[in-house]
Motif scaffolding. Structure first.
Motif, PDB file in Angstrom:
ATOM      1  N   ASN A  54      36.059  52.689  25.411  1.00 32.19           N
ATOM      2  CA  ASN A  54      34.745  52.120  25.097  1.00 32.19           C
ATOM      3  C   ASN A  54      34.638  51.710  23.636  1.00 32.19           C
ATOM      4  O   ASN A  54      34.078  50.657  23.317  1.00 32.19           O
ATOM      5  N   ARG A  55      35.192  52.534  22.742  1.00 29.82           N
ATOM      6  CA  ARG A  55      35.132  52.183  21.314  1.00 29.82           C
ATOM      7  C   ARG A  55      35.944  50.912  21.039  1.00 29.82           C
ATOM      8  O   ARG A  55      35.519  50.046  20.281  1.00 29.82           O
ATOM      9  N   GLU A 103      34.074  47.885  22.417  1.00 28.79           N
ATOM     10  CA  GLU A 103      32.924  47.546  21.558  1.00 28.79           C
ATOM     11  C   GLU A 103      33.409  46.751  20.338  1.00 28.79           C
ATOM     12  O   GLU A 103      32.746  45.810  19.891  1.00 28.79           O
ATOM     13  N   ALA A 104      34.584  47.115  19.840  1.00 31.75           N
ATOM     14  CA  ALA A 104      35.128  46.386  18.684  1.00 31.75           C
ATOM     15  C   ALA A 104      35.568  44.974  19.089  1.00 31.75           C
ATOM     16  O   ALA A 104      35.421  44.026  18.315  1.00 31.75           O
ATOM     17  N   GLY A 115      36.081  57.290  26.275  1.00 28.29           N
ATOM     18  CA  GLY A 115      35.535  57.120  24.917  1.00 28.29           C
ATOM     19  C   GLY A 115      36.433  56.212  24.086  1.00 28.29           C
ATOM     20  O   GLY A 115      35.953  55.295  23.402  1.00 28.29           O
TER      21      GLY A 115
END
Ligand code: GRG
Length: 298
Positions: free
Chosen positions: A17-18, A21-22, A14
């Motif tokens: 992934n965050r 994504e940024a 998690g």
């Protein structure tokens, strides 16, 4: 320590992934198609093993794992680029990866080549941009960028891929096989562990021990990957199995036989864990991730 590996991996996935994504939002711009293809493959369900190893190595030397996120994300981008290119018709010519159409099937061949190029170059941009985060530690960051470049490039993954392609259809010795896999798969996995330890300020002895762990982990990963191609379930793996034999690839079960390959993977994991003997409970995630190699199904 008895840790919940599944929960640990999910939490770390998690976090990664965050951050990814940024770093790579799928926002419309002049070259949206290539960004879309990069985003598609980056978020197509990878295990995030390399960034997780990088974060866990930082943790093992007493660092804050979130500090090394730029390097961890760069490693995943390099890994994703290698998979996109590996799947191309000129290489393995695969239609499915992680249960979904490969990048060139979803988009087209030229876009997939560019998506790989885009991810590789973005990785180095992200690491260079991270200099502001590591003020006073620029030398360490530069050393990490250099070691990742070597691991990804011709002395490592690119060279290993070349050797692997050249070995197709002919008998290889165990020594040759080990060279191929140390370069093709092991180098980037080792660099993931080493770079996390360096960026988190590990001592020379800690970095050496973790690098040795990474090398054994890399080989064990490849042995189990070869075994999964023989014994794994296509549904769980998200791709066809039995492809190594079909392509007459050099593999560990092929050279050693299945049973001996399993025993070797086990020995590699045991010795990787032994490399961590001077680390306390903070290195438990690294120990558990290594043991997980022996039971993984994808
Ligand atoms: C094209 C330069 C270039 C290199 C390709 C990595 C590689 C070299 C080829 C991939 C072929 C392959 C299946 C190698 C075995 C090891 C490997 C990298 C497996 C995939 O890695 P995972 O299991 O993948 O970490 P996920 O899907 O979890 O991201």
């Amino acid at each position: 320590m008895n840790m919940d590996l599944k929960a640990y991996l999910a939490e770390r996935r998690g976090l990664v992934n965050r951050a990814l994504e940024a770093y790579l939002p799928a926002v419309r711009g002049p070259a949206f198609r290539v960004v879309q293809a990069m985003h598609y493959s980056l978020f197509a369900g990878g295990k995030r093993l390399r960034p997780i190893l990088c974060l866990a190595a930082a943790e093992a030397v007493g660092g804050d794992p979130s500090e090394v996120l730029p390097v961890a994300c760069a490693l995943e981008m390099i890994h994703t680029y290698s998979l996109i290119h590996d799947d191309l018709p000129a290489m393995d010519d695969d239609d499915l990866r992680r249960g979904q159409p490969t990048c060139h099937k979803k988009f087209d061949e030229a876009t997939a080549i560019l998506a790989g190029d885009g991810l590789l170059t973005a990785a180095f941009q992200i690491m260079a941009d991270a200099a502001s985060r590591f003020e006073g530690r620029e030398r360490d960051l530069l050393a990490v960028i250099r070691l990742i470049a070597a691991a990804a490039g011709y002395p490592g993954m690119v060279g290993g891929q070349m050797l692997d392609l050249q070995a197709e259809g002919r008998k290889v010795t165990l020594k040759e096989l080990e060279t191929i896999h140390r370069m093709k798969t092991g180098a980037l996995l080792t660099a993931s562990v080493r770079s996390g330890a360096v960026m988190a300020g590990g001592t020379r002895a800690e970095v050496t021990a973790l690098t040795s762990y990474g090398e054994k982990f890399g080989l064990a990963f490849q042995v189990t990957d070869d075994l999964l191609d023989v014994e794994g379930e296509a549904g769980e793996m998200g791709k066809a199995t039995g492809m190594d034999a079909q392509r007459q690839k050099a593999t560990y079960p092929g050279v050693l036989g299945r049973q001996e390959a399993k025993e070797w993977a086990q020995r590699l994991v045991e010795t990787a864990v032994a490399d961590l003997q001077d680390f306390g409970p903070v290195a438990e995630p690294l120990r558990e991730v290594a043991r997980y190699l022996l039971v993984r199904r994808s």
